[in-house]
Each structure stands twice: as C-alpha cells, then as structure tokens.
Write a protein that holds these residues in place. Structure first.
Motif, PDB file in Angstrom:
ATOM      1  N   ASP A 242       2.625  -4.716 -14.546  1.00  9.59           N
ATOM      2  CA  ASP A 242       2.962  -4.542 -13.134  1.00  9.59           C
ATOM      3  C   ASP A 242       1.672  -4.440 -12.319  1.00  9.59           C
ATOM      4  O   ASP A 242       0.988  -3.418 -12.334  1.00  9.59           O
TER       5      ASP A 242
ATOM      6  N   GLU B 213       1.173  -4.370  -8.998  1.00  8.58           N
ATOM      7  CA  GLU B 213       1.206  -3.410  -7.894  1.00  8.58           C
ATOM      8  C   GLU B 213       1.138  -1.971  -8.392  1.00  8.58           C
ATOM      9  O   GLU B 213       0.516  -1.115  -7.757  1.00  8.58           O
ATOM     10  N   LYS B 214       1.763  -1.701  -9.525  1.00 12.35           N
ATOM     11  CA  LYS B 214       1.685  -0.360 -10.093  1.00 12.35           C
ATOM     12  C   LYS B 214       0.250  -0.039 -10.488  1.00 12.35           C
ATOM     13  O   LYS B 214      -0.225   1.087 -10.295  1.00 12.35           O
TER      14      LYS B 214
END
Length: 264
Positions: free
Chosen positions: A133, A135-136
């Motif tokens: 991920d 964005e994480k």
C-alpha cells in the motif's frame, strides 16, 4: 530566471575532485570573480580540503561543509571538526531514517536468537503475499526524534499554515537534537535531497518543516530539480525508500541521541 536586486544570483561551488591544492581552487574562484560571477562559497564533503581556503583568495570566501546525514554532523562535532559559525548542508532524508541499534549499542539486524531469526524470515516471507500500500507507506512517514524543535517559529499567521504544521509527525524519543548543535556552534544549516529519489509527500513534509523553522535551517532547502516534474511518478515500494536519502543512508553516520554537543 529572475533575481532580486538586493539578493543577486550567486554560485556555491561543490568540489567533486580530490587532492586539489587550496591555492588552485583559490585561483579558480578568483578567475570566476574576475569574469563577473558572484561566488558565495566553496563546499566539500572533505572538510580539510576547504578549511581556511579564504586566506588564499583575494576576497573572503565562505566555506560550506557537506554531510551525508545528520549523524555526520554529530560525528564532526565528536571528532573536533566543527567550528563556531560553520555553514553546513546535510541530506534531509536522514531526518526520516536512522540506523536501528540493539541493546548493546550496535547496529541492529534483528534478533540474534534462532527463534527471532525464524520469526523475521516468516514475517518477511508473509509480506510477499500482501499487496504493498503506497499511500499507507507515505502516511507512516515520521521525522526522527532528533529533528524535533524545542522553540517553535512564530511564523504561523493563518489557518492554512497551522494545518501545514499539523502534517509534520515526529517519532517518539528523547535525547539530543539538531537544534542543540545549531545553538551550541552557532551553525548555519541547510538541507538537500536526492531529487530523483523522493516522492511528493516526503518533499512536502521537508519543505513545510524547513519553512516553519527558519531559525534552525536558515540556509533553507537546496532543490536541483524542476518543481512538479522531477518527483512525478516517484513512489515507495516494498524494497524502495523514496525519502530523498537514497544510497547515502548506507554511508552516513547514525544519530546518537545520548550524545550532546557540550559533552562530546
């Protein structure tokens, strides 16, 4: 390119070659100045290469000390290489990343027991089957504790600047800070990054951090790329850091929170 009349464009020369006598560099600087160029200073990662070079120039020349990491700055203090009023630059990526250490103060490589190593292998293998991920990963960006500022700048004028400050996140921890060394040695500090190895979230955080703390980073942030173009498409990966530190993380010194400038 437009330059303000009261702050004309000037050159900061970054020395790449080695073992060149100071007298030669002084001749180069004098020649550039004779040609009408405004040379503000000479910078190098090798401090002895430029220390006291101004005595060889016809006019005063500023020295700029370049470091790979904030830890290199601390080490220079430890080794007695820093002087009052020095001008320095180091990679801002080191504000995000620091070598982990174990209980013995050595660089950590995970647990030493067989069980710990098996768990590390199992965790690493399991991560291969999980989607990464992006964005994480960006949301988890944190400045190291030694980047914290004790005295906040008063450059907060409206709601938008307050919101910008709130995006700055710091890791937990105590100990010495870059500001401690700034104050102890009356340093002028600037930052730079590897523009091809930084994503938009990281550079936004660094720019905001510098803009809100000019009393610490009075030399600002050096940026060698074109805004909005250089960072286009750059993003972190499972085995890729895009904090601007790039491979300098492997040659720069780690920061030792237990060390302070007054005791080193």
């Amino acid at each position: 390119m437009k330059c303000h009349e009261q702050d004309p464009l000037s050159l900061l020369l970054d020395i790449k070659s080695r073992h060149v006598p100071k007298r030669i560099w002084a001749l180069v600087v004098d020649a550039l100045r004779d040609a009408g160029m405004r040379v503000a200073g000479l910078g190098s990662f090798m401090i002895p290469e430029i220390r006291n070079i101004t005595q060889y120039c016809r006019e005063p020349l500023n020295e700029y000390l370049f470091f790979h990491s904030a830890g290199d700055l601390q080490k220079a203090c430890r080794d007695g290489m820093l002087r009052q009023g020095d001008r320095i630059f180091f990679n801002a990526g080191s504000l995000f990343w620091n070598w982990k250490i174990d209980d013995n103060g050595d660089i950590a490589s995970g647990g030493n027991s067989v069980v710990d190593k098996l768990w590390n292998i199992a965790d690493t293998t399991a991560s291969f089957f999980k989607p990464f991920d992006v964005e994480k990963a960006k949301d988890e960006y944190r400045f190291q504790s030694y980047a914290r500022i004790a005295a906040r700048s008063t450059n907060v004028e409206n709601k938008s600047t307050i919101e910008q400050q709130q995006m700055l996140k710091f890791g937990n921890g105590k100990g010495s800070t870059i500001e401690d060394y700034k104050n102890h040695f009356d340093l002028s500090i600037g930052l730079y990054v590897q523009e091809f190895a930084i994503d938009e979230r990281a550079i936004d955080m660094i720019a905001t951090y510098v803009n809100h703390n000019p009393h610490v980073y009075n030399l600002g942030l050096g940026w060698g790329g074109i805004n909005g173009v250089t960072i286009c498409g750059i993003k972190p990966g499972r085995f890729l850091n895009t904090d601007g530190f790039w491979n300098q993380r492997y040659c720069g010194e780690r920061w030792h929170a237990e060390e302070f400038p007054a005791t080193t």
